[in-house]
Design a protein around this motif. Sequence first.
Motif, PDB file in Angstrom:
ATOM      1  N   LEU A  41       4.861  46.095  20.031  1.00  0.00           N
ATOM      2  CA  LEU A  41       4.996  44.948  20.922  1.00  0.00           C
ATOM      3  C   LEU A  41       6.478  44.663  21.127  1.00  0.00           C
ATOM      4  N   ALA A  42       6.764  43.895  22.157  1.00  0.00           N
ATOM      5  CA  ALA A  42       8.143  43.465  22.398  1.00  0.00           C
ATOM      6  C   ALA A  42       8.147  42.027  22.892  1.00  0.00           C
ATOM      7  N   THR A  43       9.172  41.298  22.542  1.00  0.00           N
ATOM      8  CA  THR A  43       9.310  39.944  23.065  1.00  0.00           C
ATOM      9  C   THR A  43       9.694  40.009  24.541  1.00  0.00           C
ATOM     10  N   THR A  44       9.589  38.881  25.218  1.00  0.00           N
ATOM     11  CA  THR A  44      10.030  38.756  26.604  1.00  0.00           C
ATOM     12  C   THR A  44      10.936  37.545  26.715  1.00  0.00           C
ATOM     13  N   SER A  45      12.119  37.728  27.253  1.00  0.00           N
ATOM     14  CA  SER A  45      13.055  36.604  27.357  1.00  0.00           C
ATOM     15  C   SER A  45      12.491  35.519  28.262  1.00  0.00           C
ATOM     16  N   ALA A  46      11.862  35.923  29.369  1.00  0.00           N
ATOM     17  CA  ALA A  46      11.288  34.933  30.288  1.00  0.00           C
ATOM     18  C   ALA A  46      10.127  34.204  29.636  1.00  0.00           C
ATOM     19  N   GLY A  47       9.214  34.961  29.014  1.00  0.00           N
ATOM     20  CA  GLY A  47       8.056  34.337  28.384  1.00  0.00           C
ATOM     21  C   GLY A  47       8.439  33.383  27.277  1.00  0.00           C
ATOM     22  N   LEU A  48       9.406  33.777  26.452  1.00  0.00           N
ATOM     23  CA  LEU A  48       9.899  32.874  25.405  1.00  0.00           C
ATOM     24  C   LEU A  48      10.470  31.610  26.035  1.00  0.00           C
ATOM     25  N   ALA A  49      11.307  31.773  27.044  1.00  0.00           N
ATOM     26  CA  ALA A  49      11.933  30.613  27.680  1.00  0.00           C
ATOM     27  C   ALA A  49      10.877  29.651  28.224  1.00  0.00           C
ATOM     28  N   TRP A  50       9.879  30.173  28.930  1.00  0.00           N
ATOM     29  CA  TRP A  50       8.842  29.307  29.498  1.00  0.00           C
ATOM     30  C   TRP A  50       8.056  28.606  28.397  1.00  0.00           C
ATOM     31  N   SER A  51       7.829  29.296  27.284  1.00  0.00           N
ATOM     32  CA  SER A  51       7.008  28.709  26.216  1.00  0.00           C
ATOM     33  C   SER A  51       7.689  27.538  25.534  1.00  0.00           C
ATOM     34  N   ILE A  52       9.020  27.436  25.677  1.00  0.00           N
ATOM     35  CA  ILE A  52       9.743  26.304  25.086  1.00  0.00           C
ATOM     36  C   ILE A  52      10.369  25.412  26.159  1.00  0.00           C
ATOM     37  N   GLY A  53       9.882  25.563  27.394  1.00  0.00           N
ATOM     38  CA  GLY A  53      10.301  24.675  28.468  1.00  0.00           C
ATOM     39  C   GLY A  53      11.696  24.915  28.989  1.00  0.00           C
ATOM     40  N   LYS A  54      12.148  26.168  28.927  1.00  0.00           N
ATOM     41  CA  LYS A  54      13.469  26.505  29.438  1.00  0.00           C
ATOM     42  C   LYS A  54      13.357  27.554  30.532  1.00  0.00           C
ATOM     43  N   ASP A  55      14.450  27.714  31.293  1.00  0.00           N
ATOM     44  CA  ASP A  55      14.538  28.809  32.251  1.00  0.00           C
ATOM     45  C   ASP A  55      14.923  30.085  31.531  1.00  0.00           C
ATOM     46  N   ASP A  56      14.560  31.224  32.129  1.00  0.00           N
ATOM     47  CA  ASP A  56      15.025  32.494  31.600  1.00  0.00           C
ATOM     48  C   ASP A  56      16.559  32.489  31.563  1.00  0.00           C
ATOM     49  N   GLN A  57      17.117  33.097  30.536  1.00  0.00           N
ATOM     50  CA  GLN A  57      18.555  33.181  30.286  1.00  0.00           C
ATOM     51  C   GLN A  57      19.154  31.856  29.816  1.00  0.00           C
ATOM     52  N   ALA A  58      18.282  30.885  29.497  1.00  0.00           N
ATOM     53  CA  ALA A  58      18.773  29.620  28.937  1.00  0.00           C
ATOM     54  C   ALA A  58      18.420  29.489  27.461  1.00  0.00           C
ATOM     55  N   VAL A  59      17.780  30.508  26.906  1.00  0.00           N
ATOM     56  CA  VAL A  59      17.435  30.505  25.484  1.00  0.00           C
ATOM     57  C   VAL A  59      18.684  30.786  24.660  1.00  0.00           C
ATOM     58  N   THR A  60      18.815  30.146  23.513  1.00  0.00           N
ATOM     59  CA  THR A  60      19.963  30.395  22.638  1.00  0.00           C
ATOM     60  C   THR A  60      19.653  31.518  21.659  1.00  0.00           C
ATOM     61  N   ARG A  61      20.698  32.003  21.019  1.00  0.00           N
ATOM     62  CA  ARG A  61      20.489  33.032  20.005  1.00  0.00           C
ATOM     63  C   ARG A  61      19.649  32.501  18.860  1.00  0.00           C
ATOM     64  N   ASP A  62      19.878  31.260  18.456  1.00  0.00           N
ATOM     65  CA  ASP A  62      19.068  30.669  17.387  1.00  0.00           C
ATOM     66  C   ASP A  62      17.600  30.592  17.795  1.00  0.00           C
ATOM     67  N   ASP A  63      17.346  30.215  19.068  1.00  0.00           N
ATOM     68  CA  ASP A  63      15.973  30.194  19.580  1.00  0.00           C
ATOM     69  C   ASP A  63      15.328  31.575  19.404  1.00  0.00           C
ATOM     70  N   LEU A  64      16.063  32.600  19.809  1.00  0.00           N
ATOM     71  CA  LEU A  64      15.513  33.949  19.781  1.00  0.00           C
ATOM     72  C   LEU A  64      15.266  34.428  18.358  1.00  0.00           C
ATOM     73  N   VAL A  65      16.228  34.232  17.480  1.00  0.00           N
ATOM     74  CA  VAL A  65      16.074  34.709  16.102  1.00  0.00           C
ATOM     75  C   VAL A  65      14.877  34.037  15.434  1.00  0.00           C
ATOM     76  N   SER A  66      14.715  32.737  15.646  1.00  0.00           N
ATOM     77  CA  SER A  66      13.559  32.033  15.082  1.00  0.00           C
ATOM     78  C   SER A  66      12.257  32.584  15.654  1.00  0.00           C
ATOM     79  N   HIS A  67      12.242  32.847  16.945  1.00  0.00           N
ATOM     80  CA  HIS A  67      11.066  33.397  17.621  1.00  0.00           C
ATOM     81  C   HIS A  67      10.709  34.769  17.056  1.00  0.00           C
ATOM     82  N   VAL A  68      11.716  35.612  16.881  1.00  0.00           N
ATOM     83  CA  VAL A  68      11.481  36.954  16.348  1.00  0.00           C
ATOM     84  C   VAL A  68      10.906  36.881  14.938  1.00  0.00           C
ATOM     85  N   ARG A  69      11.437  35.990  14.140  1.00  0.00           N
ATOM     86  CA  ARG A  69      10.936  35.857  12.761  1.00  0.00           C
ATOM     87  C   ARG A  69       9.458  35.456  12.769  1.00  0.00           C
ATOM     88  N   LEU A  70       9.086  34.522  13.636  1.00  0.00           N
ATOM     89  CA  LEU A  70       7.693  34.087  13.713  1.00  0.00           C
ATOM     90  C   LEU A  70       6.767  35.222  14.142  1.00  0.00           C
TER      91      LEU A  70
END
Length: 266
Positions: A41-70
Motif C-alpha cells: 500500500l502507499a499513502t496519498t498526499s491528497a487523501g491525507l490532506a482531505w482526511s484532516i481538512g486541509k488542501d493537498d500540499q498543505a500537510v506538514t511533515r509532522d502530520d505525515l510522519v504521524s499518519h505513516v506511523r498509524l
Amino acid sequence: MSRADRCARFHELHREGTFLMPNPWDIGSARLLESLGFDALATTSAGLAWSIGKDDQAVTRDDLVSHVRLLADAVDVPLAVDSERLYADTIAGVAETVHLLAAAGAAGCSIEDYDPATGQIDDIGPATERVAAAATAARETGLVLTARAENHFYGGTDLDDTIERLLAYRAAGADVVYAPHLRDPGQIRTLIDAVDAPVNVLALQGGPTVAELAQLGARRISTGGSLARAAYGALLAGARELLETGTSDYLRSGLTPADRAAFEPR
C-alpha cells in the motif's frame, strides 16, 4: 512482519512482474485494502490532506510522519509514502525526512521535483542532488526510493525532458522512477524502454487498464488520490440524496458485514 522484513519484501516486489499498490488515506481504508490481498500500500498526499481538512500540499511533515506511523502499525504489508518534496529545502533536511519516515515504519518513500512554493519544476541539477541525498538516506534505512518527474502532472508535454530527468534520478540512486499522469500507451512504453528501471504508473480514468499497463512493462501501478476522491464523492452523493429526496438508496453500495470484518481489532 518487522519493518526490515517489509522493506525486504518491498524491494523484492520491484524485481520482476507487475504489482498493484493502491493508496489508502486512513487506517480503515488501509485495512480494507489489505484485506483484499494487495501486496503493498502507499499513502496519498491528497487523501491525507482531505482526511484532516486541509488542501493537498498543505500537510506538514509532522502530520505525515504521524499518519505513516498509524498506517504502518495498522497493516502487515509494506507501506510506501507519498512524501512530496520530503518537506525540506536543504539536502540535510531531505535526508532527515527519509530517516523520520523509516522510523515511523515506512518501507518506501518518494521525492518530487515540483516546488509548490515557487509553482515551478526544479532545475534538473538541484533536483538530482536532492534525489541523491534521499537515495543515500534510503540505502541507510532500507527504504525503496521513488523519484518523480512532475512535468506531466502540471500540464507539461515534453517527454524527452521527463525521460532525461528520470535517467538522472536513477543514476543518482533512485530505485523506482515515476512520471504521474502519463496516459498515452506509446509514451508510457517509450519511457519504460528508455529508463531501464522499475517504473510506477498511475492508473487513470480513460487510461490503459491494469492488464495493458502490465503489457507495456509497468512494474508498479498505483492509484494516487483516486480512491479517496471516489470515496468522498460517494459520501457527498449519499448526503445530497438525503437532502434532496430523503431516501437512502446510497446504502446499496455500502460496506457489507463481511467487508466490515477488516476493521476488527487484530
